[in-house]
Design an enzyme around this catalytic site. Structure first.
Site, PDB file in Angstrom:
ATOM      1  N   TYR A   6       0.856  -1.198   0.000  1.00 51.95           N
ATOM      2  CA  TYR A   6       0.000   0.000   0.000  1.00 51.95           C
ATOM      3  C   TYR A   6       0.889   1.244   0.000  1.00 51.95           C
ATOM      4  O   TYR A   6       0.846   2.081   0.900  1.00 51.95           O
ATOM      5  CB  TYR A   6      -0.965   0.001   1.183  1.00 51.95           C
ATOM      6  N   GLY A  11       6.528   7.636   1.144  1.00 54.25           N
ATOM      7  CA  GLY A  11       7.557   7.142   2.072  1.00 54.25           C
ATOM      8  C   GLY A  11       8.213   5.884   1.520  1.00 54.25           C
ATOM      9  O   GLY A  11       9.442   5.807   1.395  1.00 54.25           O
ATOM     10  N   HIS A  12       7.386   4.907   1.142  1.00 48.17           N
ATOM     11  CA  HIS A  12       7.931   3.680   0.547  1.00 48.17           C
ATOM     12  C   HIS A  12       8.745   3.997  -0.714  1.00 48.17           C
ATOM     13  O   HIS A  12       9.813   3.429  -0.932  1.00 48.17           O
ATOM     14  CB  HIS A  12       6.800   2.734   0.136  1.00 48.17           C
ATOM     15  N   ASP A  16       9.610   4.267  11.657  1.00 55.82           N
ATOM     16  CA  ASP A  16       9.574   3.161  12.608  1.00 55.82           C
ATOM     17  C   ASP A  16      10.965   3.065  13.247  1.00 55.82           C
ATOM     18  O   ASP A  16      11.744   2.157  12.954  1.00 55.82           O
ATOM     19  CB  ASP A  16       9.212   1.862  11.882  1.00 55.82           C
ATOM     20  N   VAL A  52       9.340  10.553   5.918  1.00 55.52           N
ATOM     21  CA  VAL A  52       8.750  11.318   4.804  1.00 55.52           C
ATOM     22  C   VAL A  52       7.386  11.822   5.266  1.00 55.52           C
ATOM     23  O   VAL A  52       6.603  11.056   5.847  1.00 55.52           O
ATOM     24  CB  VAL A  52       8.614  10.449   3.544  1.00 55.52           C
ATOM     25  N   MET A  62       4.037  10.111   6.755  1.00 58.69           N
ATOM     26  CA  MET A  62       3.294   9.229   5.857  1.00 58.69           C
ATOM     27  C   MET A  62       3.196   7.836   6.452  1.00 58.69           C
ATOM     28  O   MET A  62       4.149   7.330   7.029  1.00 58.69           O
ATOM     29  CB  MET A  62       3.971   9.179   4.492  1.00 58.69           C
ATOM     30  N   SER A  63       2.023   7.230   6.319  1.00 58.24           N
ATOM     31  CA  SER A  63       1.778   5.896   6.841  1.00 58.24           C
ATOM     32  C   SER A  63       0.609   5.298   6.093  1.00 58.24           C
ATOM     33  O   SER A  63      -0.362   6.000   5.790  1.00 58.24           O
ATOM     34  CB  SER A  63       1.453   5.957   8.344  1.00 58.24           C
ATOM     35  N   ARG A 110      -1.452   3.542   7.378  1.00 54.53           N
ATOM     36  CA  ARG A 110      -2.574   3.597   8.320  1.00 54.53           C
ATOM     37  C   ARG A 110      -3.270   4.957   8.320  1.00 54.53           C
ATOM     38  O   ARG A 110      -4.340   5.093   8.911  1.00 54.53           O
ATOM     39  CB  ARG A 110      -2.108   3.229   9.738  1.00 54.53           C
TER      40      ARG A 110
END
Lengths: 290, 290
Positions: B32, B36-37, B150, B176, B184-185, B187
């Site tokens: 998802y 950030g990713h 994290d 990020v 950013m998450s 969730r």
């Protein structure tokens, strides 16, 4: 033969061999070599181009009241024996190289490690799995050889390697015995002459069980009882466990229906010895009429 | 870009690249993807010749009452985003490929994983460490990229890799943020518009703390209290923890003497969000006369 004590040099040597396309075998040991260890080295020699033997008396697999301090050690003799067996590298790191200050990561197998030796030696297999995972990561062997005397350890390590996706083949070498049948163990050096005689009851109880099965016995409880009575008849013995069960899951069975593990742990004086065999009930045995 | 779902094909692809002398980077994710990713993928792209992104919503790191079932998933969109970012391979195994029947091996980091998110999510880091160790063993990356959002996970994974002698370099990518500062998450998609506004209190409390430190505040307790009060003033928030401590050991500190971690976990409605920053007390700050 090289004797290496640093992880970085061990990793470099293995990386070099790998780059040359060599197949690498690892034999993890705690040293004080007897013919059992040397047979593992022979097996490794046949299975690979380069043989690494690790020699590390792993503090993490000894309980606080166990024999870590007095575990027998003789690096010079071990090095000579390994070299004579064609070992390419002896990896003998000091404890602080494997567990530096702040070390805090542990590898644990749950079900397979819960019973038998795991029940009487809390934390033992956690220590074994952790050090074996580390050794696998340092050496990255194609194949690793373990003795079947430590049968539960063998199955726990197999499970750990499969579960953690460590691409190493685990080979098992059959129990190597003294001429009279006593399973070879570095801990046999602890035994007095009298205890040495009593210790033979482990092997003779395995023979007794095999005979009972040949004669048609299929009830695990009756086999366990006969084995236990036989061992108790030897002076100075105290049974930790007599176990009849599935060799893969290490769960007890009530009746023997296929190859079945008989595993023992017995105190002889202050020395804890283990032994095992696979009982093979023949489906056309003499007690069956069908 | 290849999409692989089997460990064996992933291992073969990585082995082939390694044999060709390629440097491999791994970005472990739960999918998802947000910016950030994608920034982690960019960082991996710069650090290596081949980039593998794993996409696995790891059941082992979710507690029984957590959001495993409703965790957002969109493989098709993720694949398009990763491909556009120059990823070579998306490794998206099903759960039973990673945890087949009988799976029972766990990797655990003790001290670093005990507090903060480890305290409120028992077993979470055991699940993280286990799956990351497995991914490292399958892909054998030269480098792996983790997000600093994290932060505890980053430090736990670093420790795990070092302790288990996994020869992988761990790179951290800074948090990020959305234009307004929200970290950013995946969730964040759970948040209602109101909750989205309240969630901003995490970032603004980090800014508040940085300002206090710039103005000379060195007492951890006073910083924590100010941060907590600020977050509580946002509707619908419930603090899990506000932590000021050593970024390496994750132990609390009383006074700030060097770079210090401020980490937060806050429930906003039914969504648990985390954020953190490193507070940098300047030794010649305005409150010091010496």
């Amino acid at each position: 033969m090289d004797i290496l004590t640093e992880k970085s040099s061990m990793r470099r040597a293995a990386d070099r061999w790998r780059a040359e396309g060599r197949r690498i075998a690892l034999v993890p040991t705690m040293g004080y070599f007897h013919e059992g260890h040397l047979s593992l080295m022979d097996m490794a020699r046949k299975a690979a181009d380069r043989v690494v033997v690790s020699l590390f008396v792993n503090p993490a697999q000894f309980g606080p009241s166990e024999d870590l301090a007095r575990y027998p050690r003789d690096l010079e003799r071990d090095a000579a024996l390994a070299e004579a067996r064609g070992v390419d590298c002896l990896f003998a790191p000091p404890a602080e190289e494997m567990y530096p200050a702040g070390y805090q990561t542990w590898v644990e197998v749950t079900d397979l490690a819960a019973g038998l030796c795991g029940a009487s030696r809390p934390g033992h297999f956690r220590g074994v799995c952790t050090v074996v995972a580390k050794l696998f990561n340092i050496v990255r062997p194609d194949v690793a050889v373990f003795g079947a005397k430590d049968f539960q350890q063998l199955q726990v390590v197999r499970r750990m390697a499969a579960d953690l996706d460590l691409p190493v083949e685990i080979l098992a070498h059959p129990v190597v015995r003294e001429p009279d049948g006593l399973a070879m163990s570095s801990r046999n050096t602890y035994l007095s002459p009298e205890e040495r005689r009593s210790a033979l009851s482990l092997f003779s109880s395995l023979e007794l069980a095999a005979r009972l099965v040949r004669e048609g016995e299929r009830e695990a409880g009756r086999i366990e009882a006969a084995v236990a009575a036989h061992i108790r008849s030897a002076p100075g013995t105290r049974i930790d466990y007599v176990f009849v069960g599935d060799p893969e899951t290490l769960r007890p069975v009530k009746r023997l229906a296929g190859p079945t593990l008989l595993a023992l742990a017995v105190w002889v004086g202050k020395t804890r010895l283990i032994d095992n065999t696979i009982l093979e009930p023949c489906p056309t045995g003499p007690m069956r009429a069908d």
